[in-house]
Write a protein that holds these residues in place. Structure first.
Motif, PDB file in Angstrom:
ATOM      1  N   ASP A   1       0.827  -1.200   0.000  1.00  0.00           N
ATOM      2  CA  ASP A   1       0.000   0.000   0.000  1.00  0.00           C
ATOM      3  C   ASP A   1       0.871   1.265   0.000  1.00  0.00           C
ATOM      4  O   ASP A   1       0.682   2.188   0.780  1.00  0.00           O
ATOM      5  N   THR A   2       1.862   1.231  -0.878  1.00  0.00           N
ATOM      6  CA  THR A   2       2.788   2.348  -1.034  1.00  0.00           C
ATOM      7  C   THR A   2       2.693   2.851  -2.470  1.00  0.00           C
ATOM      8  O   THR A   2       2.536   2.059  -3.395  1.00  0.00           O
TER       9      THR A   2
ATOM     10  N   ARG B   1      10.421 -10.640  -3.157  1.00  0.00           N
ATOM     11  CA  ARG B   1       9.199 -10.256  -2.451  1.00  0.00           C
ATOM     12  C   ARG B   1       9.407 -10.078  -0.948  1.00  0.00           C
ATOM     13  O   ARG B   1       9.153  -9.005  -0.409  1.00  0.00           O
ATOM     14  N   GLU B   2       9.865 -11.110  -0.263  1.00  0.00           N
ATOM     15  CA  GLU B   2       9.954 -11.039   1.197  1.00  0.00           C
ATOM     16  C   GLU B   2      10.898  -9.930   1.657  1.00  0.00           C
ATOM     17  O   GLU B   2      10.556  -9.135   2.528  1.00  0.00           O
ATOM     18  N   GLU B   3      12.094  -9.887   1.081  1.00  0.00           N
ATOM     19  CA  GLU B   3      13.076  -8.880   1.472  1.00  0.00           C
ATOM     20  C   GLU B   3      12.575  -7.467   1.166  1.00  0.00           C
ATOM     21  O   GLU B   3      12.764  -6.553   1.977  1.00  0.00           O
ATOM     22  N   SER B   4      11.951  -7.294   0.020  1.00  0.00           N
ATOM     23  CA  SER B   4      11.484  -5.967  -0.380  1.00  0.00           C
ATOM     24  C   SER B   4      10.339  -5.480   0.500  1.00  0.00           C
ATOM     25  O   SER B   4      10.327  -4.321   0.919  1.00  0.00           O
ATOM     26  N   VAL B   5       9.390  -6.359   0.787  1.00  0.00           N
ATOM     27  CA  VAL B   5       8.270  -5.966   1.650  1.00  0.00           C
ATOM     28  C   VAL B   5       8.800  -5.583   3.031  1.00  0.00           C
ATOM     29  O   VAL B   5       8.418  -4.546   3.592  1.00  0.00           O
ATOM     30  N   GLU B   6       9.705  -6.399   3.587  1.00  0.00           N
ATOM     31  CA  GLU B   6      10.294  -6.079   4.890  1.00  0.00           C
ATOM     32  C   GLU B   6      11.007  -4.737   4.852  1.00  0.00           C
ATOM     33  O   GLU B   6      10.876  -3.926   5.766  1.00  0.00           O
ATOM     34  N   ARG B   7      11.771  -4.502   3.792  1.00  0.00           N
ATOM     35  CA  ARG B   7      12.527  -3.255   3.665  1.00  0.00           C
ATOM     36  C   ARG B   7      11.585  -2.055   3.582  1.00  0.00           C
ATOM     37  O   ARG B   7      11.795  -1.042   4.234  1.00  0.00           O
ATOM     38  N   ILE B   8      10.541  -2.172   2.777  1.00  0.00           N
ATOM     39  CA  ILE B   8       9.578  -1.068   2.622  1.00  0.00           C
ATOM     40  C   ILE B   8       8.899  -0.768   3.950  1.00  0.00           C
ATOM     41  O   ILE B   8       8.774   0.400   4.349  1.00  0.00           O
ATOM     42  N   LEU B   9       8.463  -1.805   4.661  1.00  0.00           N
ATOM     43  CA  LEU B   9       7.822  -1.593   5.964  1.00  0.00           C
ATOM     44  C   LEU B   9       8.794  -0.970   6.959  1.00  0.00           C
ATOM     45  O   LEU B   9       8.418  -0.100   7.745  1.00  0.00           O
ATOM     46  N   TRP B  10      10.050  -1.386   6.912  1.00  0.00           N
ATOM     47  CA  TRP B  10      11.080  -0.812   7.779  1.00  0.00           C
ATOM     48  C   TRP B  10      11.278   0.670   7.459  1.00  0.00           C
ATOM     49  O   TRP B  10      11.341   1.511   8.364  1.00  0.00           O
TER      50      TRP B  10
ATOM     51  N   LYS C   1       9.108   2.688   6.024  1.00  0.00           N
ATOM     52  CA  LYS C   1       7.895   3.407   6.439  1.00  0.00           C
ATOM     53  C   LYS C   1       7.927   3.703   7.940  1.00  0.00           C
ATOM     54  O   LYS C   1       7.520   4.793   8.373  1.00  0.00           O
ATOM     55  N   GLU C   2       8.398   2.739   8.723  1.00  0.00           N
ATOM     56  CA  GLU C   2       8.468   2.932  10.177  1.00  0.00           C
ATOM     57  C   GLU C   2       9.477   4.036  10.518  1.00  0.00           C
ATOM     58  O   GLU C   2       9.220   4.875  11.383  1.00  0.00           O
ATOM     59  N   ARG C   3      10.611   4.060   9.853  1.00  0.00           N
ATOM     60  CA  ARG C   3      11.606   5.125  10.093  1.00  0.00           C
ATOM     61  C   ARG C   3      11.025   6.488   9.714  1.00  0.00           C
ATOM     62  O   ARG C   3      11.261   7.475  10.391  1.00  0.00           O
ATOM     63  N   ARG C   4      10.235   6.533   8.626  1.00  0.00           N
ATOM     64  CA  ARG C   4       9.610   7.798   8.215  1.00  0.00           C
ATOM     65  C   ARG C   4       8.602   8.253   9.269  1.00  0.00           C
ATOM     66  O   ARG C   4       8.521   9.439   9.582  1.00  0.00           O
ATOM     67  N   ARG C   5       7.843   7.308   9.836  1.00  0.00           N
ATOM     68  CA  ARG C   5       6.886   7.651  10.907  1.00  0.00           C
ATOM     69  C   ARG C   5       7.608   8.203  12.136  1.00  0.00           C
ATOM     70  O   ARG C   5       7.058   9.019  12.864  1.00  0.00           O
ATOM     71  N   GLU C   6       8.823   7.734  12.347  1.00  0.00           N
ATOM     72  CA  GLU C   6       9.641   8.219  13.464  1.00  0.00           C
ATOM     73  C   GLU C   6      10.180   9.628  13.202  1.00  0.00           C
ATOM     74  O   GLU C   6      10.764  10.233  14.080  1.00  0.00           O
ATOM     75  N   GLY C   7      10.012  10.089  11.962  1.00  0.00           N
ATOM     76  CA  GLY C   7      10.475  11.423  11.607  1.00  0.00           C
ATOM     77  C   GLY C   7      11.863  11.458  10.987  1.00  0.00           C
ATOM     78  O   GLY C   7      12.443  12.525  10.812  1.00  0.00           O
ATOM     79  N   ARG C   8      12.390  10.290  10.625  1.00  0.00           N
ATOM     80  CA  ARG C   8      13.717  10.243   9.991  1.00  0.00           C
ATOM     81  C   ARG C   8      13.642  10.771   8.564  1.00  0.00           C
ATOM     82  O   ARG C   8      12.651  10.576   7.871  1.00  0.00           O
ATOM     83  N   THR C   9      14.720  11.404   8.142  1.00  0.00           N
ATOM     84  CA  THR C   9      14.801  11.907   6.773  1.00  0.00           C
ATOM     85  C   THR C   9      15.324  10.798   5.860  1.00  0.00           C
ATOM     86  O   THR C   9      15.891   9.807   6.330  1.00  0.00           O
ATOM     87  N   ILE C  10      15.176  10.997   4.570  1.00  0.00           N
ATOM     88  CA  ILE C  10      15.695  10.026   3.599  1.00  0.00           C
ATOM     89  C   ILE C  10      17.212   9.865   3.752  1.00  0.00           C
ATOM     90  O   ILE C  10      17.702   8.734   3.797  1.00  0.00           O
ATOM     91  N   PRO C  11      18.002  10.945   3.867  1.00  0.00           N
ATOM     92  CA  PRO C  11      19.446  10.749   4.070  1.00  0.00           C
ATOM     93  C   PRO C  11      19.761   9.959   5.352  1.00  0.00           C
ATOM     94  O   PRO C  11      20.681   9.132   5.351  1.00  0.00           O
ATOM     95  N   GLU C  12      19.001  10.163   6.405  1.00  0.00           N
ATOM     96  CA  GLU C  12      19.221   9.400   7.642  1.00  0.00           C
ATOM     97  C   GLU C  12      18.915   7.922   7.420  1.00  0.00           C
ATOM     98  O   GLU C  12      19.660   7.048   7.874  1.00  0.00           O
ATOM     99  N   ILE C  13      17.825   7.643   6.719  1.00  0.00           N
ATOM    100  CA  ILE C  13      17.439   6.255   6.456  1.00  0.00           C
ATOM    101  C   ILE C  13      18.479   5.581   5.568  1.00  0.00           C
ATOM    102  O   ILE C  13      18.863   4.434   5.808  1.00  0.00           O
ATOM    103  N   LYS C  14      18.970   6.292   4.568  1.00  0.00           N
ATOM    104  CA  LYS C  14      20.001   5.735   3.693  1.00  0.00           C
ATOM    105  C   LYS C  14      21.256   5.410   4.496  1.00  0.00           C
ATOM    106  O   LYS C  14      21.881   4.361   4.285  1.00  0.00           O
ATOM    107  N   ALA C  15      21.614   6.262   5.446  1.00  0.00           N
ATOM    108  CA  ALA C  15      22.787   6.015   6.297  1.00  0.00           C
ATOM    109  C   ALA C  15      22.563   4.776   7.160  1.00  0.00           C
ATOM    110  O   ALA C  15      23.475   3.949   7.325  1.00  0.00           O
TER     111      ALA C  15
END
Length: 94
Positions: A26-27, A56-65, A67-81
């Motif tokens: 749902d992204t 499939r499995e790895e990608s879904v897990e990664r996307i959900l992970w 999304k959770e970092r984004r909900r925490e307020g992390r920026t894209i550069p922070e998530i990439k790091a």
């Protein structure tokens, strides 16, 4: 135009397309395309013009992970790091 695979078939598949990832997580397509282009969402591609295939499995897990970092307020550069650090740790453990 190809017919969409059923969710049951997708859920059993080792590899999925970006459109199928949209349905599974749902992204938005544009968001997943951005993650792919930024190197945050790995894919396989046999040749330049062929469809990108995502595990499939790895990608879904990664996307959900992500999304959770984004909900925490992390920026894209922070998530990439964070992803780079996790990858470095995995490679050190090999």
């Amino acid at each position: 135009m190809s017919r969409q695979r059923s969710m049951e078939t997708i859920a059993k598949s080792e590899y999925v397309t970006i459109g199928e990832l949209v349905r599974l997580t749902d992204t938005r397509y544009s968001t997943l395309k951005f993650y792919t282009e930024e190197g945050m969402l790995p894919f396989e591609q046999a040749e330049q013009n062929l469809t990108r295939r995502y595990r499939r499995e790895e990608s879904v897990e990664r996307i959900l992970w992500i999304k959770e970092r984004r909900r925490e307020g992390r920026t894209i550069p922070e998530i990439k790091a964070l992803l780079r650090n996790a990858q470095d740790l995995l490679e050190e453990g090999k």
